[in-house]
Design a protein around this motif. Structure first.
Motif, PDB file in Angstrom:
ATOM      1  N   ASN A  23       0.832  -1.204   0.000  1.00 56.49           N
ATOM      2  CA  ASN A  23       0.000   0.000   0.000  1.00 56.49           C
ATOM      3  C   ASN A  23       0.868   1.255   0.000  1.00 56.49           C
ATOM      4  O   ASN A  23       1.878   1.308   0.696  1.00 56.49           O
ATOM      5  CB  ASN A  23      -0.858   0.067   1.279  1.00 56.49           C
ATOM      6  CG  ASN A  23      -1.610  -1.209   1.524  1.00 56.49           C
ATOM      7  OD1 ASN A  23      -2.465  -1.596   0.752  1.00 56.49           O
ATOM      8  ND2 ASN A  23      -1.284  -1.883   2.617  1.00 56.49           N
ATOM      9  N   ALA A  50      -0.288   2.283  -9.527  1.00 54.99           N
ATOM     10  CA  ALA A  50      -1.559   1.649  -9.157  1.00 54.99           C
ATOM     11  C   ALA A  50      -1.682   0.227  -9.688  1.00 54.99           C
ATOM     12  O   ALA A  50      -2.427  -0.570  -9.131  1.00 54.99           O
ATOM     13  CB  ALA A  50      -2.736   2.500  -9.624  1.00 54.99           C
ATOM     14  N   LYS A  54      -1.655  -1.050  -4.012  1.00 56.41           N
ATOM     15  CA  LYS A  54      -2.915  -0.354  -3.741  1.00 56.41           C
ATOM     16  C   LYS A  54      -2.571   1.088  -3.348  1.00 56.41           C
ATOM     17  O   LYS A  54      -1.707   1.310  -2.492  1.00 56.41           O
ATOM     18  CB  LYS A  54      -3.651  -1.067  -2.605  1.00 56.41           C
ATOM     19  CG  LYS A  54      -4.970  -0.477  -2.256  1.00 56.41           C
ATOM     20  CD  LYS A  54      -6.021  -0.848  -3.262  1.00 56.41           C
ATOM     21  CE  LYS A  54      -7.364  -0.305  -2.790  1.00 56.41           C
ATOM     22  NZ  LYS A  54      -8.331  -0.213  -3.804  1.00 56.41           N
ATOM     23  N   TYR A  56      -3.966   4.660  -1.842  1.00 58.05           N
ATOM     24  CA  TYR A  56      -5.012   5.367  -1.106  1.00 58.05           C
ATOM     25  C   TYR A  56      -4.648   6.836  -1.060  1.00 58.05           C
ATOM     26  O   TYR A  56      -3.488   7.188  -0.844  1.00 58.05           O
ATOM     27  CB  TYR A  56      -5.103   4.860   0.337  1.00 58.05           C
ATOM     28  CG  TYR A  56      -5.467   3.410   0.466  1.00 58.05           C
ATOM     29  CD1 TYR A  56      -6.802   3.004   0.519  1.00 58.05           C
ATOM     30  CD2 TYR A  56      -4.480   2.438   0.541  1.00 58.05           C
ATOM     31  CE1 TYR A  56      -7.133   1.666   0.640  1.00 58.05           C
ATOM     32  CE2 TYR A  56      -4.803   1.094   0.669  1.00 58.05           C
ATOM     33  CZ  TYR A  56      -6.127   0.713   0.711  1.00 58.05           C
ATOM     34  OH  TYR A  56      -6.454  -0.609   0.833  1.00 58.05           O
ATOM     35  N   ASN A  67     -13.086  14.718  -4.977  1.00 55.66           N
ATOM     36  CA  ASN A  67     -13.807  13.790  -5.864  1.00 55.66           C
ATOM     37  C   ASN A  67     -13.520  14.098  -7.328  1.00 55.66           C
ATOM     38  O   ASN A  67     -13.250  13.192  -8.121  1.00 55.66           O
ATOM     39  CB  ASN A  67     -15.314  13.845  -5.612  1.00 55.66           C
ATOM     40  CG  ASN A  67     -15.702  13.203  -4.306  1.00 55.66           C
ATOM     41  OD1 ASN A  67     -15.010  12.336  -3.783  1.00 55.66           O
ATOM     42  ND2 ASN A  67     -16.818  13.635  -3.752  1.00 55.66           N
ATOM     43  N   THR A  70      -9.772  13.296  -8.429  1.00 55.75           N
ATOM     44  CA  THR A  70      -9.346  11.889  -8.418  1.00 55.75           C
ATOM     45  C   THR A  70     -10.279  10.969  -9.203  1.00 55.75           C
ATOM     46  O   THR A  70     -10.047   9.765  -9.232  1.00 55.75           O
ATOM     47  CB  THR A  70      -9.241  11.368  -6.969  1.00 55.75           C
ATOM     48  OG1 THR A  70     -10.520  11.448  -6.337  1.00 55.75           O
ATOM     49  CG2 THR A  70      -8.213  12.157  -6.176  1.00 55.75           C
ATOM     50  N   LYS A  71     -11.302  11.511  -9.862  1.00 54.35           N
ATOM     51  CA  LYS A  71     -12.346  10.676 -10.469  1.00 54.35           C
ATOM     52  C   LYS A  71     -11.832   9.689 -11.513  1.00 54.35           C
ATOM     53  O   LYS A  71     -12.380   8.614 -11.645  1.00 54.35           O
ATOM     54  CB  LYS A  71     -13.464  11.546 -11.047  1.00 54.35           C
ATOM     55  CG  LYS A  71     -13.077  12.323 -12.272  1.00 54.35           C
ATOM     56  CD  LYS A  71     -14.236  13.120 -12.813  1.00 54.35           C
ATOM     57  CE  LYS A  71     -13.765  13.909 -14.019  1.00 54.35           C
ATOM     58  NZ  LYS A  71     -14.735  14.842 -14.484  1.00 54.35           N
ATOM     59  N   SER A  74      -6.907   5.446 -10.571  1.00 58.70           N
ATOM     60  CA  SER A  74      -7.074   4.092 -10.021  1.00 58.70           C
ATOM     61  C   SER A  74      -6.623   4.069  -8.569  1.00 58.70           C
ATOM     62  O   SER A  74      -5.635   3.441  -8.217  1.00 58.70           O
ATOM     63  CB  SER A  74      -6.261   3.095 -10.843  1.00 58.70           C
ATOM     64  OG  SER A  74      -6.709   3.072 -12.160  1.00 58.70           O
ATOM     65  N   ILE A  75      -7.362   4.783  -7.741  1.00 62.16           N
ATOM     66  CA  ILE A  75      -7.023   4.920  -6.319  1.00 62.16           C
ATOM     67  C   ILE A  75      -8.282   4.729  -5.497  1.00 62.16           C
ATOM     68  O   ILE A  75      -9.390   4.700  -6.035  1.00 62.16           O
ATOM     69  CB  ILE A  75      -6.410   6.317  -6.002  1.00 62.16           C
ATOM     70  CG1 ILE A  75      -7.365   7.473  -6.415  1.00 62.16           C
ATOM     71  CG2 ILE A  75      -5.096   6.493  -6.745  1.00 62.16           C
ATOM     72  CD1 ILE A  75      -8.244   7.982  -5.361  1.00 62.16           C
ATOM     73  N   GLU A  76      -8.089   4.630  -4.181  1.00 61.51           N
ATOM     74  CA  GLU A  76      -9.231   4.668  -3.281  1.00 61.51           C
ATOM     75  C   GLU A  76      -9.133   5.976  -2.507  1.00 61.51           C
ATOM     76  O   GLU A  76      -8.140   6.225  -1.820  1.00 61.51           O
ATOM     77  CB  GLU A  76      -9.225   3.475  -2.331  1.00 61.51           C
ATOM     78  CG  GLU A  76     -10.491   3.409  -1.489  1.00 61.51           C
ATOM     79  CD  GLU A  76     -10.624   2.110  -0.716  1.00 61.51           C
ATOM     80  OE1 GLU A  76     -11.291   2.142   0.332  1.00 61.51           O
ATOM     81  OE2 GLU A  76     -10.070   1.082  -1.150  1.00 61.51           O
ATOM     82  N   LEU A  77     -10.155   6.816  -2.633  1.00 61.52           N
ATOM     83  CA  LEU A  77     -10.197   8.106  -1.945  1.00 61.52           C
ATOM     84  C   LEU A  77     -10.836   7.917  -0.576  1.00 61.52           C
ATOM     85  O   LEU A  77     -11.949   7.397  -0.473  1.00 61.52           O
ATOM     86  CB  LEU A  77     -10.998   9.119  -2.769  1.00 61.52           C
ATOM     87  CG  LEU A  77     -11.128  10.523  -2.184  1.00 61.52           C
ATOM     88  CD1 LEU A  77      -9.770  11.215  -2.117  1.00 61.52           C
ATOM     89  CD2 LEU A  77     -12.105  11.356  -3.017  1.00 61.52           C
ATOM     90  N   ILE A  78     -10.123   8.340   0.464  1.00 57.67           N
ATOM     91  CA  ILE A  78     -10.623   8.233   1.833  1.00 57.67           C
ATOM     92  C   ILE A  78     -10.734   9.642   2.396  1.00 57.67           C
ATOM     93  O   ILE A  78      -9.730  10.339   2.552  1.00 57.67           O
ATOM     94  CB  ILE A  78      -9.660   7.404   2.727  1.00 57.67           C
ATOM     95  CG1 ILE A  78      -9.332   6.046   2.097  1.00 57.67           C
ATOM     96  CG2 ILE A  78     -10.211   7.287   4.145  1.00 57.67           C
ATOM     97  CD1 ILE A  78     -10.496   5.098   1.990  1.00 57.67           C
TER      98      ILE A  78
END
Length: 163
Positions: A23, A50, A54, A56, A67, A70-71, A74-78
């Motif tokens: 990560n 990515a 992973k 983040y 939003n 990063t739309k 290939s990430i996870e937005l937290i």
């Protein structure tokens, strides 16, 4: 050197040990984005990574554009609540395997994740760099491109950390 195994980057660093990175946790504002905007070359480098690990992106979304920015990545937005974002980031961070996680940040609210990560990287960008982050990082770089290049060109990381 750097070897990609599945969803992991393995890097052998003499004197430091073998790193198995699953990560990479990136702070948004001040680290990968300036005034809420992520440069295209940074998006491209994150996209390259990515496929290997992973990714983040943690943010209190100070600029309110996370939003949108990063739309297509290939990430996870937290998203973290702005009040006590240091603890909020750390609470999410603890859900990961810390030894296999790299944290990258620049602000006071990144100090805990940099301290507890398998590898903590402090980024000096246009928005500055908190002294508390420097004290808790393993490496300090001049910008986010240099931080990402440590994994895209792992010999740089080896040269910096080997004993």
């Amino acid at each position: 050197m750097g070897v990609i195994k599945g969803y992991m980057i393995e890097i052998r660093i003499p004197g430091w040990g073998d790193m198995e990175i699953e990560n990479i946790v990136l702070d948004l504002n001040g680290t990968i984005a300036t005034d809420g905007s992520i440069p295209p070359e940074v998006k491209e480098k994150i996209g390259s990574l990515a496929g290997q690990v992973k990714i983040y992106i943690l943010t209190a979304d100070t600029q309110g554009v996370a939003n949108e920015e990063t739309k297509d990545m290939s990430i996870e937005l937290i998203k973290i609540i702005e009040e006590d974002s240091n603890q909020g980031k750390f609470e999410f961070f603890k859900t990961l395997d810390l030894e296999r996680t790299v944290a990258v940040g620049n602000g006071n609210n990144d100090q805990l994740i940099l301290k507890e990560a398998g590898l903590g990287i402090a980024v000096l960008g246009e928005e500055g760099l908190s002294i508390s982050v420097i004290k808790n990082a393993d490496i300090v770089v001049k910008d986010i491109s240099d931080a990402l290049d440590l994994f895209l060109k792992p010999k740089r990381l080896i040269a910096t950390l080997r004993e």
